[in-house]
Design a protein around this motif. Structure first.
Motif: not given
Lengths: 91, 91, 91, 91, 91, 91, 91, 91, 91, 91
Positions: A1-2, A4, A39-41, A55, A57, A86, B44, C60-61
């Motif tokens: 899950m992303f 910001h 975790a931190w893309p 971002i 994840d 998404t 996103w 989830s988001n």
């Protein structure tokens, strides 16, 4: 899950230089560790500001909060978290 | 060169449905085209909002403005562009 | 996973009364359906405003965005989503 | 009667660690006490922030103010209180 | 229980004059009715603005919301409600 | 003539307790004095905040400024003054 | 008594030109009348904006509101009124 | 004398295309005329927005207002004017 | 040429009283000097605030900046400067 | 490539005067150096404020960030960077 996250850093101006360097070193190591873990893309510096846009994840809100609040710089940062979904046009 | 762009979309409520579908179709095609060209690496949906957060990778300000202002939805969007630099902790 | 959502509703003043009643009816049915499914555990009216504060519990988001953007009133609402984590003092 | 309260905590950076731990301990005990009394049914951490969102259930404004202003962390918090009413779609 | 309410009125500029007069008449009657019932003890015009500051005295949040949302001008107003408690220096 | 005043109090966290008590005592006495003189008819605590909403009744702007700037807490307060006129629906 | 008033004018874009000219004429006449009466001693255009900054000299809040709300442009203006007191350094 | 002006343009979405083109043509001609006269030395597009940042060089406030309010797009623009002085480090 | 200036004063709370009195004395003398020179025709206290609204009449931006930045209180003030033009209805 | 940068300077009030003068000297030298190199073509003081508006001309975001973050005053400044594109009416 992303997610910001905008991070604005405000270190105390009278922080002892050695302490400052040590703190930033630990922050850097932790950031590299989290990037390697996937975790931190996304991580960029905002031009002209002591701030970054990231971002993340992660599988849950709790996990994101644990990561963020465990960052060495957390006590000196103002964070804004925005959940991302998404996008229908994303390839 | 990376740029962070927040796009808030506000379509006229009385837009003819067919026109709306055609417009969104063109926007989608353009977005896919730009992603394939590598100019639009991050895209996103902001949860709960008709808005997105994007990361663009373009060689100049002019080129970014040309891309953004050529998007079919441009007349119906409010954009905020933030220039990004390389973060010292980025791996 | 918990999310805090503030919803501000702004219906077009010239919306046909019958259409308005039908729309609000569908919104009400959907809200009840989601509450029964356990996805919408908290729902309160903000005193004096055509707005509500909600607590959602979703996995989830993406799922939260699907739920919110499928609400009949979605095109007429401004939503602010805040991800929530477990509070250390919560019993 | 329900109230929505956002609490942003800002402890002095130079607060003595022992004093800090004692203060947070008293805050935690008080929060548990109020939850058990049914006055504080909702309590969540805002992801990434030293802040929480709470739902209080109290019989009057005066009582809510007494509770909030008696919290050990009150001098170090910025609170925003929003009165809530029953939502017509609440089951 | 006291509540502070700021009301900003925005009537549609193309509202038919007769309809407008009838609407304002009903609003005035309702305001007088509520004042006589003791629910609306404070009512002042903000100099230079089509807005007022009011003090309401009602037994609950729900009752306040019912009163406010039943005002004829409610669909054309933006309201901000602030709950008030007894001040320690009030005689 | 009526004025609406919002007062937000911010006392220095390191103010000596005895000095603080003495200051708040003088403020309380002054508030009671002004209420008895009829200059300060409305005074309520904003729930959850170290702030109040007041209604003053004074003959001129100068007199209001003299009163406000003579309050013992004046150096530690942020004030917002809104001039009020008679409302056409006031009974 | 002096008051500072900022007036931002927003005329409907589709206002009939003749009606617009007549309206502005009445506004101008009224402004001249009030200046001659000594009620409107300060009047300047804010550079680049359809807005002005004015200083009014009137005996009471009610009178100021009557003057402002009687201006022909009142329905098309957003006003911000700030009460002024005598400055200790004013000669 | 230098002034910084930010211009945000908002054309009515239903403006007739021919009328729009004619209006923008006149605006362009006027801009070129003023640049040639040396009054408008700085003019840049803000990336991603229908807005520009300009630097004007004019002898007085009145002249600047006459220039700005005579721009064909003036009725459709929101302008923010900031007076500039010589910087001590300017070479 | 006229300029509108809002000045908000924030003196350090721990400023030595004698130093404070001396500073305010110099500020007062300078204000009187400028008023006598005709550069500072308008000066009012904002009711309830340690702030003033001023009208300056000076020949250029540079001269205004020199005057303002030479005020003894300049380091302790936040200033907002708005250039003013002649209003078409001014008599 | 052009960038618009607003710089608001806030030096610590208790900064040692000699240190302050030395810091400002280094800042001035660096500004002159960058202007001579063509990177800093626009530099104006905002009237009444310890702030400036600058136009930078640099080949990339990274280079701009390096320049800005290397300015001696950087730790004491709040910067806002806006990317600029070529305006269609620019001659």
């Amino acid at each position: 899950m992303f997610f910001h996250v905008r991070m604005d850093v405000q270190l105390p101006p009278d922080l002892d230089p050695a302490e400052r360097a040590e703190l930033l070193g630990r922050e850097r190591d932790r950031a590299i560790e989290l990037q390697k873990a996937g975790a931190w893309p996304g991580l960029w510096r905002i031009v002209g500001e002591y701030a970054n846009i990231s971002i993340f994840d992660v599988p849950s809100n709790d996990e994101l909060h644990d990561i963020l609040s465990s960052l060495p710089l957390f006590p000196y940062m103002k964070l804004q978290v925005t959940p991302l979904a998404t996008h229908p046009s994303k390839i």
